[in-house]
Design a protein around this motif. Structure first.
Motif, short mmCIF file in Angstrom:
data_model
loop_
_atom_site.label_atom_id
_atom_site.label_comp_id
_atom_site.label_asym_id
_atom_site.label_seq_id
_atom_site.Cartn_x
_atom_site.Cartn_y
_atom_site.Cartn_z
N VAL A 104 0.84 -1.20 0.00
CA VAL A 104 0.00 0.00 0.00
C VAL A 104 0.87 1.25 0.00
CG1 VAL A 104 -1.78 1.29 1.24
CG2 VAL A 104 -1.83 -1.22 1.22
N LEU A 105 0.57 2.15 -0.91
CA LEU A 105 1.27 3.43 -0.98
C LEU A 105 0.57 4.46 -0.11
CD1 LEU A 105 1.88 3.65 -4.83
CD2 LEU A 105 3.65 3.44 -3.08
N PRO A 106 1.29 5.50 0.28
CA PRO A 106 0.63 6.61 1.00
C PRO A 106 -0.51 7.19 0.15
CG PRO A 106 3.02 6.80 1.17
CD PRO A 106 2.76 5.69 0.18
N GLU A 107 -1.48 7.76 0.83
CA GLU A 107 -2.67 8.27 0.15
C GLU A 107 -2.32 9.28 -0.94
OE1 GLU A 107 -5.45 10.05 2.76
OE2 GLU A 107 -6.93 10.49 1.20
N GLY A 108 -1.36 10.17 -0.65
CA GLY A 108 -0.99 11.18 -1.64
C GLY A 108 -0.45 10.57 -2.91
N ASP A 109 0.32 9.49 -2.79
CA ASP A 109 0.84 8.81 -3.98
C ASP A 109 -0.28 8.15 -4.76
OD1 ASP A 109 3.50 9.51 -3.60
OD2 ASP A 109 3.94 7.72 -2.40
N ARG A 110 -1.22 7.53 -4.06
CA ARG A 110 -2.33 6.89 -4.75
C ARG A 110 -3.14 7.93 -5.52
NH1 ARG A 110 -3.08 4.51 0.41
NH2 ARG A 110 -5.12 5.49 0.65
N GLU A 111 -3.34 9.09 -4.92
CA GLU A 111 -4.09 10.15 -5.60
C GLU A 111 -3.33 10.64 -6.83
OE1 GLU A 111 -6.36 12.01 -1.65
OE2 GLU A 111 -4.69 13.08 -2.59
N THR A 112 -2.01 10.79 -6.70
CA THR A 112 -1.20 11.24 -7.83
C THR A 112 -1.28 10.25 -8.99
OG1 THR A 112 0.37 12.46 -6.45
CG2 THR A 112 1.16 11.72 -8.60
N LEU A 113 -1.14 8.98 -8.67
CA LEU A 113 -1.14 7.96 -9.72
C LEU A 113 -2.53 7.81 -10.34
CD1 LEU A 113 1.19 5.43 -7.90
CD2 LEU A 113 1.73 6.69 -10.00
N ASP A 114 -3.56 7.86 -9.51
CA ASP A 114 -4.92 7.78 -10.06
C ASP A 114 -5.20 8.95 -11.00
OD1 ASP A 114 -5.50 5.46 -8.69
OD2 ASP A 114 -6.53 6.46 -7.03
N ALA A 115 -4.64 10.12 -10.67
CA ALA A 115 -4.89 11.32 -11.48
C ALA A 115 -4.29 11.22 -12.88
CB ALA A 115 -4.34 12.56 -10.78
N THR A 116 -3.31 10.33 -13.06
CA THR A 116 -2.72 10.17 -14.39
C THR A 116 -3.70 9.51 -15.36
OG1 THR A 116 -1.77 7.97 -13.97
CG2 THR A 116 -0.43 9.89 -13.35
N GLY A 117 -4.68 8.80 -14.81
CA GLY A 117 -5.60 8.07 -15.67
C GLY A 117 -4.99 6.83 -16.28
N LEU A 118 -3.78 6.48 -15.84
CA LEU A 118 -3.07 5.32 -16.38
C LEU A 118 -3.19 4.14 -15.42
CD1 LEU A 118 0.15 7.18 -17.56
CD2 LEU A 118 -1.83 6.54 -18.95
N ARG A 119 -2.94 2.98 -15.95
CA ARG A 119 -2.94 1.78 -15.12
C ARG A 119 -1.63 1.73 -14.34
NH1 ARG A 119 -2.11 -4.34 -17.21
NH2 ARG A 119 -2.79 -5.44 -15.34
N TRP A 120 -1.71 1.61 -13.03
CA TRP A 120 -0.49 1.52 -12.23
C TRP A 120 -0.60 0.38 -11.24
CZ3 TRP A 120 -0.85 2.18 -6.93
CH2 TRP A 120 -2.01 2.81 -6.45
N GLU A 121 0.55 -0.16 -10.90
CA GLU A 121 0.58 -1.32 -10.02
C GLU A 121 1.71 -1.18 -9.00
OE1 GLU A 121 -0.77 -5.12 -12.46
OE2 GLU A 121 0.91 -4.13 -13.44
N THR A 122 1.56 -1.83 -7.87
CA THR A 122 2.65 -1.97 -6.91
C THR A 122 3.05 -3.43 -6.90
OG1 THR A 122 1.09 -2.29 -5.07
CG2 THR A 122 1.86 -0.04 -5.50
N VAL A 123 4.34 -3.68 -7.12
CA VAL A 123 4.83 -5.04 -7.26
C VAL A 123 6.01 -5.26 -6.32
CG1 VAL A 123 5.79 -6.74 -8.87
CG2 VAL A 123 4.14 -5.04 -9.69
N GLN A 124 5.88 -6.27 -5.47
CA GLN A 124 6.98 -6.67 -4.60
C GLN A 124 7.73 -7.78 -5.30
OE1 GLN A 124 7.26 -5.15 -1.49
NE2 GLN A 124 9.21 -6.13 -1.03
N ASP A 125 8.97 -7.50 -5.72
CA ASP A 125 9.70 -8.47 -6.52
C ASP A 125 11.10 -8.64 -5.94
OD1 ASP A 125 10.10 -9.97 -9.18
OD2 ASP A 125 11.76 -8.54 -9.18
N MET A 126 11.42 -9.86 -5.52
CA MET A 126 12.74 -10.16 -4.95
C MET A 126 13.09 -9.20 -3.82
SD MET A 126 13.70 -12.79 -6.75
CE MET A 126 15.47 -12.92 -6.55
N GLY A 127 12.09 -8.87 -3.02
CA GLY A 127 12.31 -8.00 -1.88
C GLY A 127 12.36 -6.53 -2.21
#
Length: 230
Positions: A104-127
């Motif tokens: 989970v990202l901080p709320e401000g980051d989620r709002e920033t990424l949502d505002a782009t209108g693009l598909r975004w993901e958070t991925v935990q990969d190899m730590g």
């Protein structure tokens, strides 16, 4: 060195030749600095933010060959390759495809990424926690026009800084000049182009101010600066 790695590739007047590979997707022509692209790369370049929702076909003579998302296609510099996209039926209604939200990202980051209108993901990969923005539009002066942008988050973020940013498919300058200070990273089985740009002591990371939004602004500034637009 040109974008495809050939030295001494210049015109008679000494100007550098721009080596690009051309192809058509649907009715639009595209250029890319690399000749080998996956089906997913081609769909991203064509602005399909959800490649999984499309079927890609290569027109070869009178036949149409299906291209899988991870299948590598070699394109020439003659602009002869033709591809067709077909939107897949949404058998489960118009629901959006599942997105990876490994952390989970901080709320401000989620709002920033949502505002782009693009598909975004958070991925935990190899730590390593990463944020991936799919189909990121790139300013004029680069090819392709859209790519995926990835950020590696260090432990302790947002107190700790975000360092650099990565693209796949990789970018090239359309004027044929090399992009300075690039590094690489392997993620999702692909080689990502990292831009080695770092904050200085005069411009340190500000934990109470900086976040993904300000870091994307830094990336945009450097994209412009690289092609003399900033």
């Amino acid at each position: 060195m040109t974008t495809n790695g050939h030295d001494n590739d210049r015109d008679e007047d000494g100007t550098r030749k721009v080596q690009v590979y051309r192809f058509r997707i649907d009715k639009t022509e595209y250029e890319n600095p690399l000749p080998d692209l996956t089906g997913r790369d081609l769909l991203v370049i064509a602005g399909k933010h959800h490649p999984e929702r499309f079927k890609l076909l290569q027109k070869i003579g009178a036949t149409m060959k299906p291209i899988a998302l991870d299948e590598v296609v070699h394109v020439s510099d003659k602009g002869e390759e033709r591809f067709i996209t077909l939107p897949l039926d949404q058998t489960e209604g118009e629901q959006a495809l599942p997105l990876r939200r490994d952390f989970v990202l901080p709320e401000g980051d989620r709002e920033t990424l949502d505002a782009t209108g693009l598909r975004w993901e958070t991925v935990q990969d190899m730590g390593v926690p990463r944020v991936v923005i799919r189909g990121y539009p790139v300013r004029a002066g680069y090819a392709p026009e859209r790519t995926d942008l990835m950020l590696r988050l260090l432990p302790g973020y947002p107190t700790s800084q975000i360092d650099m940013w990565y693209f796949h498919p990789p970018l090239a300058r359309t004027d044929g000049a090399q992009i300075r200070a690039l590094v690489g990273d392997i993620f999702e089985g692909k080689h990502w182009q990292g831009w080695s740009r770092h904050r200085t002591g005069l411009n340190p990371w500000r934990p109470d101010i900086d976040d993904i939004g300000t870091h994307l602004a830094v990336a945009e500034h450097n994209l412009a600066k690289e092609v003399g637009a900033a």
